[in-house]
Design an enzyme around this catalytic site. Structure first.
Site, short mmCIF file in Angstrom:
data_model
loop_
_atom_site.label_atom_id
_atom_site.label_comp_id
_atom_site.label_asym_id
_atom_site.label_seq_id
_atom_site.Cartn_x
_atom_site.Cartn_y
_atom_site.Cartn_z
NE ARG A 38 -12.41 2.35 30.33
CZ ARG A 38 -11.55 1.38 30.62
NH1 ARG A 38 -11.18 0.52 29.72
NH2 ARG A 38 -11.04 1.28 31.84
CG ASP A 186 -14.39 2.81 33.12
OD1 ASP A 186 -13.53 3.43 32.46
OD2 ASP A 186 -14.14 2.17 34.15
C1 GLA Z 1 -10.54 3.07 35.69
C2 GLA Z 1 -11.71 3.88 36.22
C3 GLA Z 1 -11.98 5.12 35.38
C4 GLA Z 1 -10.70 5.93 35.16
C5 GLA Z 1 -9.56 5.03 34.73
C6 GLA Z 1 -8.23 5.74 34.68
O1 GLA Z 1 -10.85 2.53 34.44
O2 GLA Z 1 -12.86 3.07 36.25
O3 GLA Z 1 -12.99 5.90 35.96
O4 GLA Z 1 -10.38 6.66 36.32
O5 GLA Z 1 -9.39 3.90 35.59
O6 GLA Z 1 -8.25 6.74 33.73
#
Ligand code: GLA
Length: 402
Positions: A38, A186
């Site tokens: 993602r 994510d």
């Molecule tokens: C990581 C975490 C997500 C989110 C991002 C920041 O990717 O896995 O859940 O908190 O950081 O937006």
């Protein structure tokens, strides 16, 4: 040249997983789960604060081919160079060894078993085009691909709803086998992605909508600095999580409050007495939520300049208030924003290193010039090139029998 060649197509990754399973186990697989990584377009650290995110699934995927097995232990092999993991799905333990990558699968098995899905012994082979540590969330791709594979091998009602599957994958990442206090961004993006669209998610109500982000209008480029600063290794993320929870409790005066409950007006009036660091963290989240809502509206109207402007503001806020950026990411964001045809750029993901996401005019000349400028400028400054990964907003996960 460190610009990555185009990734294998989704079909090629699936075929590679099926072929590798056959070679490795001597029989054909009976099911495949496939899930993309993602890119977080906007909404940095807003997810666990029950706020808003704007995100997309990417062209890079993980495919897991599998079949039921009569062996006493479940083997999971991978083409990524990690050692094969073997364990009993009815007596799983978290691994701290070289096979700890399989903790993600154990987490999914555990969560599925808790919902009553009778996951038993199987064999699996994992193949992926999501580069590890690329900022594209290879972990979400692995989790969601595993959930899709296992609910194909052991059909379960949860598979009918991609959002429920995403929540299950988040529980697996939060739970005892992985233990990361991440939000839903994510896993949601991977499970629910829609080709040609960004996804706007309300992380409180879990309602979401797709907004157009056609490849012919906007190019998405990930620039991975390949640096990881010390705070990134779990510490910084958990610390920010704790600070956000504390700020919400103090601002709202309720133990279960989240920064989602804090409006800009509340922050301005009640923030006066707050510890200055907590106030800064709250400031980032509260205004980031406002930016995400505005960006979703702008995308609906096809206004990429506005989306880009909001991305730049988001990055400034990461630097100034959330303090989760770093010199290398700041440099590449600024460099990108000064190139022709770039709408905006920002830090994407947890922070303290990692990647920037750049939204740009996708015409060939502009794309080529942008890639060249990033590689040249960054290399001159830091002595090593960033890794550039181009993507479109892609389709989410699926599972199927074969
Ligand atoms: C990581 C975490 C997500 C989110 C991002 C920041 O990717 O896995 O859940 O908190 O950081 O937006």
């Amino acid at each position: 040249m460190t610009r990555e060649a185009s990734p294998l197509t989704r079909e090629q990754v699936i075929e590679a997983a099926q072929a590798a399973f056959l070679t490795h186990y001597g029989v054909a697989p009976t099911a495949v789960g496939v899930a993309p990584g993602r890119v977080e377009l906007l909404g940095n650290h807003t997810d666990y604060n029950e706020g808003f995110v704007l995100t997309a699934a990417v062209d890079y995927v993980t495919a897991i081919a599998g079949a039921h097995s009569q062996r006493p232990l479940t083997p999971i092999a991978t083409s990524a160079g990690f050692p094969e993991a073997t364990f009993d799905p009815h007596a799983m333990e978290k691994s701290a060894g070289e096979d700890r990558w399989a903790n993600y699968l154990k987490g999914i098995i555990d969560e599925l078993q808790k919902t009553g899905c009778p996951v038993g012994n199987f064999a699996a082979f994992v193949t992926s085009s999501v580069p590890d540590g690329s900022g594209l969330s290879s972990s979400a791709a692995l989790l969601v691909a595993a959930a899709r594979l296992l609910t194909t091998l052991w059909p379960d009602p949860i598979a009918a709803d991609p959002m429920e599957l995403a929540k299950l994958a988040r529980r697996a990442e939060n739970g005892r086998f992985v233990g990361a206090p991440v939000g839903l961004l994510d896993q949601f993006s991977s499970a629910c992605g829609l080709a040609g669209h960004a996804l706007f998610l309300d992380c409180r109500s879990f309602t979401w909508k797709a907004v157009p982000l056609p490849a012919e209008k906007a190019g998405i480029l990930l620039a991975n600095t390949n640096v990881k600063h010390e705070l990134a290794a779990g510490g910084g993320y958990s610390e920010r999580h704790g600070q956000c929870m504390q700020a919400a409790r103090q601002l709202v005066g309720r133990g279960d409050a989240k920064l989602r409950d804090v409006t800009p007006a509340l922050l301005e009036s009640k923030g006066i007495g707050l510890d200055p660091v907590l106030k800064q963290r709250a400031h980032h989240i509260v205004y980031e939520n406002v930016r995400v809502e505005k960006a979703a509206e702008a995308l609906e109207q096809g206004d990429l300049f506005e989306v880009g402007r909001l991305m730049k503001q988001s990055h400034e806020s990461c630097k100034r208030y959330f303090e989760n950026s770093c010199t290398e990411v700041d440099f590449i964001v600024e460099l990108a924003c000064n190139q022709p045809g770039v709408y905006g750029a920002k830090l994407t993901g947890g922070g303290w290193g990692g990647s920037a996401v750049i939204l740009h005019d996708p015409t060939e000349d502009i794309t080529e010039a942008l890639n060249a400028a990033l590689i040249k400028g960054y290399t001159e400054q830091f002595g090593a090139a960033p890794t550039l990964l181009a993507t479109t907003a892609a389709q989410g996960a699926e599972g199927f029998s074969c």
